[in-house]
Design a protein around this motif. Structure first.
Motif, PDB file in Angstrom:
ATOM      1  N   PRO A 109       0.837  -1.207   0.000  1.00  0.00           N
ATOM      2  CA  PRO A 109       0.000   0.000   0.000  1.00  0.00           C
ATOM      3  C   PRO A 109       0.867   1.251   0.000  1.00  0.00           C
ATOM      4  N   ASP A 118      -4.831  -0.166  -0.136  1.00  0.00           N
ATOM      5  CA  ASP A 118      -5.791  -0.867   0.732  1.00  0.00           C
ATOM      6  C   ASP A 118      -6.590   0.083   1.604  1.00  0.00           C
ATOM      7  N   LEU A 164      -6.055  -3.664  -5.582  1.00  0.00           N
ATOM      8  CA  LEU A 164      -6.525  -3.637  -4.193  1.00  0.00           C
ATOM      9  C   LEU A 164      -5.946  -4.840  -3.444  1.00  0.00           C
ATOM     10  N   GLU A 165      -5.319  -4.568  -2.308  1.00  0.00           N
ATOM     11  CA  GLU A 165      -4.771  -5.666  -1.511  1.00  0.00           C
ATOM     12  C   GLU A 165      -5.872  -6.296  -0.657  1.00  0.00           C
ATOM     13  N   GLY A 223      -4.057  -5.096   3.913  1.00  0.00           N
ATOM     14  CA  GLY A 223      -5.101  -5.657   3.055  1.00  0.00           C
ATOM     15  C   GLY A 223      -6.480  -5.487   3.666  1.00  0.00           C
ATOM     16  N   THR A 257      -2.857 -10.522  -3.044  1.00  0.00           N
ATOM     17  CA  THR A 257      -2.674 -10.876  -1.634  1.00  0.00           C
ATOM     18  C   THR A 257      -1.332 -11.534  -1.452  1.00  0.00           C
ATOM     19  N   SER A 312      -1.630   1.268   6.906  1.00  0.00           N
ATOM     20  CA  SER A 312      -2.891   0.535   6.899  1.00  0.00           C
ATOM     21  C   SER A 312      -3.414   0.417   8.325  1.00  0.00           C
TER      22      SER A 312
END
Lengths: 380, 380
Positions: free
Chosen positions: A98, A122, A145-146, A155, A181, B276
């Motif tokens: 990210p 994310d 997108l994680e 994620g 992922t 995150s």
């Protein structure tokens, strides 16, 4: 010194005669090429793209070898790593992390002007910064997108993926084209040695998330998964389009313990000199935690590795302890091993070990070459 | 940006505005100077020489500050570290490590032609190589014999010291002038928090070995001991002539737990960005095991540190896990902490953390300066 190193060649003394001193990382080029070819064949056989993570070697020349052998591009963890690889001639790079922060978003937009760049996202906060930077640069920045799939680090959880994906897909300057992922060898939320089941679970989870997003109106093209132990199994699941193994290029003691490779496939070793034998059952080498990574500790599940590395030629030796410049190895009193002897050791974790070294020595038909680790320390 | 950072200043945003990105090491210069002055005063009060180990900072400019503040010279672990410091203007260097290998012996002799150099020895094999190289160079190389004092790594056991010392003292080209040891905070063979007793035991053991050697006809002038936790106590023992603390220059979370310093004395921090917050009780920062050293693991005796670092301003946060580029921190669901926030973290072990970074940022009255870590990775 045209000899190719193998598991049984003595080698060390001859190479040291070339002016290379210990401790150092030595890479066996033939083994590297075999590892690269094997994974490329696995990916081709299963019809997925191979996008190797370069965090293992950090060397543009090996990234170029991977692409020449069929990889669609590379994976990097940080923008600085990607920038070094772009400078080294790699034209298709996924930063599987990210990217957060206005300054980093601007760097991403700049890099996207030079190569095909995909970056991870994310969070809304990160996506908004990327959107603003891409708009300012007048480009459509490709993002993925994680998805959190069990490792409990970055994620978005699968149940939150659709809402976030819709918001990101609607942002100007961004083109949301995929999901990704990483989770390594996990099954049902716990570390496992059942790599086939782990890879299948990972692939099914990701294929399912992609379907959910597509049904929700978000066009997902790329479904990208890890990792050296699980990639070839995840690739067997319909809907997975890309794998991102990294360690396979060198393999290491961890992967050997996973059963992913044979000991002789480990293509990167640390060479170290015995500096002391203060007791019959103890030697000390000139490499410690500044030479061998300590992030994969002994005795941890699921692998329960004994010690910090495998000492080639001393099968019963246990690399028990390290300080910064000392490696303490328990040997048998009968072992002949004295100050001045050079040992070859396969570290538990090669990626973080290479990160400690300013340069490595690459062996080949024409001898040993010193190669700077161009992307060492690229954490920003 | 002329502000001096302290424990309570926010700071991060202003500094990031100067173009510095995370993760990075930030060094608070005022705290460094206070730490340097405090240890110099301790050594002077006890009448011992201070020879700081530069493995902590790896920066010639800080070595020069230590010498300017009264240090008699510096300590290094490896010849390459010593060579960088010699290039940086340091004229008196002790390589407190058994130098082994013909190539290294030649480098030692070469360096001894440029600065006052002392090197460690703990084996006949190493001593013979040094003797040959020194003779070939036509100089008398100063050596000190390493004594094993409980850490069970390098060093000759006390009972074997006299025989080895006599052989070394008789070798041409060598001048055996002292003994040294390192063991950190140990008492009766086990890790301890009783630093006074540990230092006294270390000092008495070494003073006793020196006396044994002198009675046996080996002229021992210098009796040199570790370490940031024990140095000032070992220095209280008659016969100890020199202390070699290293970490004190920055201090760290380990030293804080030892009670050696206050939290606010920790002069080196890692700054990292939250990338995150995938769950209310979990944040992930952009620094993992390539940013923070993993050699001092949580929950190990005698310190039982919780997690991998202290997060300034989030006293209940636990820095639980790392991968190479991910740091996973458990926080309270009530904590306000979002992607983009910058955290300041005091690592468990600063020496091996600095070794990961190509450069650091030194704060001072005139702002932040980027300083290359000149002796990073000097393992050879």
């Amino acid at each position: 010194m045209g000899m190719e190193l193998n598991e049984t060649s003595a080698g060390a003394e001859g190479l040291l005669a070339e002016g290379i001193d210990t401790p150092c990382v030595v890479i066996r080029s033939e083994a590297v090429d075999a590892n690269i070819a094997a994974m490329a064949a696995e990916a081709a056989r299963r019809g997925v793209r191979l996008r190797p993570h370069v965090k293992t070697h950090k060397l543009p020349e090996l990234a170029r070898r991977q692409v020449a052998a069929g990889a669609c591009g590379i994976t990097a963890a940080k923008l600085s790593e990607a920038e070094v690889m772009a400078d080294g001639g790699i034209g298709d790079i996924f930063v599987a992390y990210p990217v957060v922060g206005a300054a980093k978003a601007r760097r991403a937009a700049e890099l996207a002007g030079r190569v095909r760049l995909i970056v991870g996202v994310d969070s809304l906060a990160g996506a908004r910064q990327l959107s603003a930077a891409a708009e300012a640069a007048g480009l459509a920045l490709e993002v993925r997108l994680e998805i959190e799939s069990g490792l409990q680090r970055t994620g978005v959880p699968p149940e939150g993926a659709l809402a976030l994906a819709r918001e990101i897909a609607a942002m100007p300057g961004l083109s949301l084209t995929g999901i990704f992922t990483y989770r390594g060898a996990m099954l049902g939320g716990a570390p496992t040695l059942d790599l086939r089941a782990a890879g299948h679970e990972e692939g099914r989870l990701m294929a399912g998330v992609a379907e959910t997003l597509r049904r929700g109106g978000v066009a997902i093209r790329d479904v990208s998964v890890g990792s050296t132990p699980t990639a070839v199994y995840a690739a067997e699941i319909d809907g997975v389009t890309e794998i991102r193994p990294g360690t396979y290029v060198f393999q290491d003691r961890m992967q050997t313990a996973f059963g992913v490779c044979r000991p002789e496939d480990c293509a990167a070793e640390v060479w170290a000199t015995v500096v002391s034998r203060p007791a019959p059952d103890r030697i000390v080498i000139d490499g410690g935690s500044k030479t061998f990574a300590t992030d994969v500790q002994p005795d941890k599940p699921p692998l329960h590795l004994q010690g910090f590395g495998r000492v080639i030629g001393l099968p019963h030796a246990v690399f028990e302890r390290m300080n910064e410049e000392h490696g303490v190895i328990r040997i048998s009193p009968e072992d002949t091993c004295e100050p001045g002897d050079v040992l070859r050791i396969v570290p538990n974790h090669i990626c973080s070990t290479v990160n400690l070294h300013g340069s490595v020595y690459v062996s080949g038909k024409s001898g040993l070459r010193r190669v700077p680790v161009a992307a060492r320390g690229c954490i920003q």
